[in-house]
Scaffold this active site. Structure first.
Site: not given
Ligand code: NDP
Length: 323
Positions: A231, A260, A278
């Protein structure tokens, strides 16, 4: 069976539209002339909302007393106040998994474009400049080590690809993952200091807002490449522009931006930034799969079955009619 009233505040994929029209009375707010007045009239009967990126805040939720489900297109749902929805007994669903491999493919493409300057090299050829001489030599992936911040579903799919490329991978999350062997850094700056390529796959929201700022970029250093496929809000864009301009990092590849579809002119002017609009999940195949997931979640609700993919803030404990 009667057709429940569904609010669609903004446009959605054609696959979603067609399927929903068969089973719901769909009110397309964006097509109405006097949206405020029409919403006031419709609000009492709306039981479901389907959105793609549209902001669903407490004010909108409060206007819909019979709302039971918000079905969101995409895995990130920082546009929806899911905690508030959960406090009202409303289930929020998203579309994880079906886009994971596509987004990981895009991340690798963006990384290659950024390190090897493939977009710039293509523009060089098209401009007829090859006749003047060969394109200058670029950086490489060959001597790099990668840190992934946000090693979830997509992060792990990226890590698998990087391993096939022969690159060492480390990661930072708030908690270590059980099912990976990569080195875990509890501290993001410490990881940035120890790698030269940082890939962010973090979700948006308060806990990640501008997490990648000056301290992380300086820790990454002058060889550093930043890829952001998560993001835009996660990266302090002004600090990134300064770091790229002053060559405090080598290059950046971005699929997502703070505001965006606005992209700062300073970023567009930079040679060492690769910028995509995106498109992480934006293939016909994957967008169809995401659309189908939206429909599957809504049909599960309509038929009284558990939703396919509720978000963590709104775990499913059974449907209860509101209002
Ligand atoms: P997941 O929930 O599987 O993975 C997100 C990871 O981020 C988790 O492992 C979590 O681990 C970690 N995380 C969350 N908050 C924090 C924090 N504050 N500090 C450190 N680590 C953190 O989601 P996905 O992999 O399925 O998707 C991830 C993101 O990718 C989506 O939320 C979306 O915003 C983005 N995305 C972008 C796309 C694009 O077109 N560019 C398309 C699809 C997704 P933990 O909780 O242990 O910290």
């Amino acid at each position: 069976m009667s057709r429940p009233s569904l609010l669609m505040p903004g446009p959605m994929a054609r696959s979603v539209n067609n399927a929903l029209d068969d089973h719901f009375t769909v009110h397309r707010l964006y097509e109405l002339v006097d949206r405020e007045a029409e919403l006031a009239e419709l609000a009492p009967e709306i039981r479901a909302v389907a959105v793609s990126g549209f902001r669903v805040d407490p004010a909108l939720i409060d206007r819909l007393p019979k709302l039971e489900i918000i079905a969101s297109f995409g895995v990130g749902y920082d546009n929806i106040d899911a905690r508030y929805a959960g406090s009202k007994g409303i289930v929020v669903t998203n579309t994880p998994d079906v886009l994971t491999e596509e987004v990981a493919d895009t991340a690798l493409g963006l990384l290659l474009m950024t390190a090897r300057e493939l977009g710039a090299a293509e523009r060089y050829l098209r401009a007829g400049r090859w006749l003047e001489g060969a394109y200058p030599l670029s950086a490489t992936l060959r001597d790099r080590s990668v840190g992934i911040v946000g090693l979830g579903r997509i992060g792990k799919a990226i890590a698998r690809r990087l391993e096939a490329f022969g690159l060492p991978v480390a990661y930072h999350n708030r908690r270590p993952q059980d099912d990976v062997h990569h080195r875990y850094y509890p501290d993001l700056i410490e990881m940035a200091r120890n790698v030269d390529t940082l890939i962010s796959v973090l979700p948006g929201g308060a806990s990640t807002d501008k997490l990648i700022g000056r301290a992380v970029l300086d820790a990454l250093g002058p060889r550093g490449i930043l890829i952001n496929i998560g993001r835009g809000s996660v990266v302090d864009e002004a600090e990134l522009i300064a770091a790229l301009t002053e060559k405090r990092i080598h290059a950046a590849g971005l699929d997502v931006f703070e505001k965006e579809p606005q992209v700062p002119a300073q970023l567009i002017a930079l040679d060492n930034a690769v910028l995509l609009p995106h498109v992480g999940s934006a293939s016909v195949y994957t967008r169809d799969a995401m659309g189908q997931r939206v429909v599957d979640n809504l049909m599960a609700w309509r038929d009284g079955r558990p939703p396919v993919s509720p978000v963590v803030e709104t775990p499913f404990h059974g449907w209860t009619a509101r209002g």
